[in-house]
Design an enzyme around this catalytic site. Structure first.
Site, mmCIF file in Angstrom:
data_model
loop_
_atom_site.group_PDB
_atom_site.id
_atom_site.type_symbol
_atom_site.label_atom_id
_atom_site.label_comp_id
_atom_site.label_asym_id
_atom_site.label_seq_id
_atom_site.Cartn_x
_atom_site.Cartn_y
_atom_site.Cartn_z
ATOM 1 N N TYR A 1 32.179 30.611 53.229
ATOM 2 C CA TYR A 1 31.944 32.015 53.506
ATOM 3 C C TYR A 1 30.800 32.403 54.509
ATOM 4 C CZ TYR A 1 29.143 36.244 51.453
ATOM 5 O OH TYR A 1 28.546 37.050 51.589
ATOM 6 N N THR B 1 24.854 38.896 55.379
ATOM 7 C CA THR B 1 24.062 38.582 54.334
ATOM 8 C C THR B 1 23.029 37.465 54.690
ATOM 9 O OG1 THR B 1 24.413 36.730 52.370
ATOM 10 C CG2 THR B 1 26.039 36.636 54.395
ATOM 11 N N ASP B 2 21.983 37.053 54.014
ATOM 12 C CA ASP B 2 21.070 36.251 53.928
ATOM 13 C C ASP B 2 21.678 34.649 54.177
ATOM 14 O OD1 ASP B 2 21.700 35.695 51.478
ATOM 15 O OD2 ASP B 2 19.523 35.973 50.732
ATOM 16 N N GLU B 3 22.697 34.536 53.717
ATOM 17 C CA GLU B 3 23.365 33.182 53.895
ATOM 18 C C GLU B 3 23.535 32.729 55.221
ATOM 19 O OE1 GLU B 3 26.014 32.279 50.527
ATOM 20 O OE2 GLU B 3 25.182 34.004 49.276
ATOM 21 N N LYS C 1 30.942 35.064 57.858
ATOM 22 C CA LYS C 1 29.987 35.973 57.791
ATOM 23 C C LYS C 1 28.996 36.036 59.059
ATOM 24 C CE LYS C 1 29.426 38.915 55.502
ATOM 25 N NZ LYS C 1 30.161 40.318 55.221
HETATM 26 P P1 NAD Z 1 33.455 42.235 46.905
HETATM 27 O O1 NAD Z 1 34.270 41.047 47.023
HETATM 28 O O2 NAD Z 1 32.831 42.989 45.343
HETATM 29 O O3 NAD Z 1 33.968 43.554 47.665
HETATM 30 C C1 NAD Z 1 34.683 43.264 48.879
HETATM 31 C C2 NAD Z 1 35.459 44.498 48.980
HETATM 32 O O4 NAD Z 1 36.407 44.246 50.194
HETATM 33 C C3 NAD Z 1 36.903 44.713 48.034
HETATM 34 O O5 NAD Z 1 37.088 45.837 47.703
HETATM 35 C C4 NAD Z 1 38.089 43.810 48.740
HETATM 36 O O6 NAD Z 1 39.262 44.744 48.161
HETATM 37 C C5 NAD Z 1 37.824 44.609 50.259
HETATM 38 N N1 NAD Z 1 38.563 43.563 51.200
HETATM 39 C C6 NAD Z 1 38.453 42.347 51.155
HETATM 40 N N2 NAD Z 1 39.155 41.991 52.340
HETATM 41 C C7 NAD Z 1 39.488 43.166 53.205
HETATM 42 C C8 NAD Z 1 40.469 43.318 54.027
HETATM 43 N N3 NAD Z 1 40.810 42.489 54.896
HETATM 44 N N4 NAD Z 1 40.531 44.704 54.459
HETATM 45 C C9 NAD Z 1 40.095 45.943 53.830
HETATM 46 N N5 NAD Z 1 39.555 45.705 52.438
HETATM 47 C C10 NAD Z 1 39.054 44.401 52.095
HETATM 48 O O7 NAD Z 1 31.915 42.022 47.824
HETATM 49 P P2 NAD Z 1 30.491 43.045 47.822
HETATM 50 O O8 NAD Z 1 29.757 41.876 46.928
HETATM 51 O O9 NAD Z 1 30.556 44.233 47.361
HETATM 52 O O10 NAD Z 1 30.056 42.604 49.014
HETATM 53 C C11 NAD Z 1 30.332 43.450 50.214
HETATM 54 C C12 NAD Z 1 29.535 43.000 51.243
HETATM 55 O O11 NAD Z 1 28.290 42.628 51.432
HETATM 56 C C13 NAD Z 1 30.595 41.615 51.872
HETATM 57 O O12 NAD Z 1 30.428 41.828 53.380
HETATM 58 C C14 NAD Z 1 29.239 40.577 51.454
HETATM 59 O O13 NAD Z 1 29.473 39.480 52.519
HETATM 60 C C15 NAD Z 1 28.168 41.375 51.717
HETATM 61 N N6 NAD Z 1 26.915 40.680 50.863
HETATM 62 C C16 NAD Z 1 27.299 40.582 49.582
HETATM 63 C C17 NAD Z 1 26.033 40.079 48.701
HETATM 64 C C18 NAD Z 1 26.479 39.961 47.337
HETATM 65 O O14 NAD Z 1 25.225 39.355 46.607
HETATM 66 N N7 NAD Z 1 27.259 40.405 46.522
HETATM 67 C C19 NAD Z 1 24.899 39.954 49.360
HETATM 68 C C20 NAD Z 1 24.814 40.075 50.760
HETATM 69 C C21 NAD Z 1 25.736 40.751 51.432
HETATM 70 P P1 TYD Z 2 26.621 33.438 43.405
HETATM 71 O O1 TYD Z 2 26.556 34.475 42.362
HETATM 72 O O2 TYD Z 2 27.907 32.547 43.554
HETATM 73 O O3 TYD Z 2 25.892 33.721 44.848
HETATM 74 P P2 TYD Z 2 25.581 32.634 45.899
HETATM 75 O O4 TYD Z 2 26.358 31.495 45.866
HETATM 76 O O5 TYD Z 2 26.386 33.634 47.064
HETATM 77 O O6 TYD Z 2 24.207 32.821 46.206
HETATM 78 O O7 TYD Z 2 25.485 32.103 42.998
HETATM 79 C C1 TYD Z 2 24.125 32.358 42.585
HETATM 80 C C2 TYD Z 2 23.683 31.195 42.273
HETATM 81 O O8 TYD Z 2 23.949 30.791 41.089
HETATM 82 C C3 TYD Z 2 24.096 30.043 43.174
HETATM 83 O O9 TYD Z 2 22.879 29.204 43.371
HETATM 84 C C4 TYD Z 2 25.094 29.165 42.570
HETATM 85 C C5 TYD Z 2 24.624 29.532 41.148
HETATM 86 N N1 TYD Z 2 25.805 29.492 40.094
HETATM 87 C C6 TYD Z 2 25.686 28.524 38.979
HETATM 88 O O10 TYD Z 2 24.843 27.718 38.596
HETATM 89 N N2 TYD Z 2 26.897 28.796 38.201
HETATM 90 C C7 TYD Z 2 27.854 29.438 38.291
HETATM 91 O O11 TYD Z 2 28.890 29.607 37.665
HETATM 92 C C8 TYD Z 2 27.883 30.552 39.638
HETATM 93 C C9 TYD Z 2 29.054 31.733 39.718
HETATM 94 C C10 TYD Z 2 26.842 30.375 40.456
#
Ligand code: NAD
Ligand code: TYD
Length: 377
Positions: A181, A157-159, A185
């Site tokens: 988090y 992630t960019d985070e 990562k």
């Molecule tokens: P999500 O929370 O929707 O899905 C995570 C999945 O991993 C779930 O199906 C969960 O059951 C499974 N999981 C969790 N712990 C596990 C374990 N110990 N063993 C096996 N399975 C496990 O997450 P997402 O939003 O789909 O993100 C997927 C990946 O992409 C993550 O690694 C996250 O850090 C990364 N990512 C997410 C975003 C975003 O905006 N959602 C952006 C950049 C990167």
């Molecule tokens: P989020 O979807 O939790 O992603 P991330 O924190 O990983 O960027 O949040 C996106 C942005 O929205 C972040 O700046 C936090 C803000 N946010 C709110 O203002 N209210 C909310 O209830 C949530 C979940 C997020």
């Protein structure tokens, strides 16, 4: 070119192990790869945490040709027995598995570290063992065909770069995570780099921007705003709502990961920006406009502790490799809002008793202390 067809370093018909493939981005990856009908076989390993959902794979399971190429294993990436067995059969491993929500990591970081650190190490150790067997010329598929060393892609992630007030993060920048988090990562990224340096494994890291689209858990901003607004419920906006995120459609994110898996240089780290930077307030306003709901639903609530002000990445390395996002940001957001409106059964089932507990813990005090939120300019 945004060709994500099977080619390059992972051939058509490959056997992929997709960890976390029942989550938001992982399930999109599985659906999109299997829908290409190029013979790819996928085993999903997923712990089915609160965020994992077999219903996310229902479109695959409803299609006999695709279902025949999908196997589902309910298990944990931190369990060496199941991981060793599954990595032994894989041409490549794509790791989406993680605890993924910043607010939950602030409430309790323990599961983030077990999956993000121990789990990633278990996967890397299994890849290391299979690489050693392949280098000895002894790696074989069940049918006896020789297999090369497995490729491993860690979805990050960019985070990990921390808050970027100005400019854009590049892949070589120092990692400066600021939430539990993001720290978990970053630890995963560092482990991948360490196994590359120490054991010369064929590994990759992608760092994706904030992702949105269908099947996202309603805890995340765009899904939360959409589902609350459909129900005319209050929408919590943290702080001044002027934090900035770069939004990437899930189909683009999944396609970029597949492109890097097939074309990335061994050891490569690739940013995946969305090219769509917006203030939170403006994102909320766009969702409400699509639904025809009033700004009065939005409540300004006390800010998230350590809230990163802005994320922004340079995407030059991935563009040079040959990939760019294709989803138009406004059309992508409108289509996502429409999906939540049309698929209320999916998200209402996700909003179960554990969701109610989480929602109360995260928002009850904040909403009690809320005020009308200042609208977009
Ligand atoms: P999500 O929370 O929707 O899905 C995570 C999945 O991993 C779930 O199906 C969960 O059951 C499974 N999981 C969790 N712990 C596990 C374990 N110990 N063993 C096996 N399975 C496990 O997450 P997402 O939003 O789909 O993100 C997927 C990946 O992409 C993550 O690694 C996250 O850090 C990364 N990512 C997410 C975003 C975003 O905006 N959602 C952006 C950049 C990167
Ligand atoms: P989020 O979807 O939790 O992603 P991330 O924190 O990983 O960027 O949040 C996106 C942005 O929205 C972040 O700046 C936090 C803000 N946010 C709110 O203002 N209210 C909310 O209830 C949530 C979940 C997020």
């Amino acid at each position: 070119m945004s060709d994500s067809s099977a080619s390059g370093r992972v051939p058509a018909g490959a056997r992929l192990l997709v960890c976390g493939g029942a989550g938001f981005i992982g399930s999109c990856y599985v659906r999109d790869v299997l829908a290409r009908r190029d013979g790819t076989r996928i085993t999903v390993l997923d712990k089915l945490t609160y965020a994992g959902n077999r219903a996310n794979l229902a479109p695959v399971e409803a299609d006999p040709e695709q279902a025949a190429r999908l196997a589902f294993v309910h298990g944990d990436i931190a369990d060496p027995d199941v991981v060793d067995m599954l990595v032994a059969e894989a041409d490549a491993v794509v790791d989406f598995a993680a605890e993924s929500h910043v607010d939950r990591s602030i409430l309790d970081a323990s599961a983030f570290l077990v999956t993000g650190v121990i789990g990633v190490r278990v996967l890397l150790e299994a890849v290391r063992r299979q690489t050693e067997i392949a280098r000895a010329g002894e790696r074989r598929a069940p049918d006896g065909t020789p297999m090369g060393a497995p490729r491993f892609l860690q979805v990050s992630t960019d985070e990990v770069y921390g808050s970027v007030e100005e400019g854009t993060s590049r892949e070589g920048d120092v990692l400066a995570p600021r939430s539990p988090y993001a720290a978990a990562k970053a630890a995963g990224d560092l482990l991948v780099g360490a196994y590359r340096a120490t054991h010369d494994l064929d590994v990759l890291v992608t760092r994706g921007a904030n992702t949105y689209g269908p099947y996202q858990h309603p805890e995340k901003l765009i899904a939360l705003v959409t589902t609350n607004a459909i129900d005319d419920a209050e929408i919590p906006l943290y702080g001044d709502g002027l934090q900035r995120r770069d939004w990437l459609h899930v189909a683009d994110h999944a396609a970029a990961i597949d492109f890097v898996l097939r074309h990335g240089e061994p050891g490569g780290v690739y940013n995946v920006p969305g090219g769509n930077e917006r203030a939170n307030r403006d994102v909320v306003a766009a969702v409400l406009a699509r639904l025809g709901k009033p700004w009065a639903l939005v409540r300004g609530v006390p800010d998230r502790p350590g809230h990163d002000r802005r994320y922004a990445m340079d995407g030059g390395r991935l563009a040079d490799l040959g990939w760019r996002p294709t989803v138009d940001p406004s059309a992508g957001l409108d289509a996502t809002v429409d999906w939540y409106r049309a698929n209320q059964g999916w998200w209402r089932a996700v909003r179960d008793a554990s969701w109610a507990d989480y929602y109360a813990r995260q928002y009850a005090d904040r909403l009690a202390a809320s005020r009308p939120a200042e609208g977009p300019g």
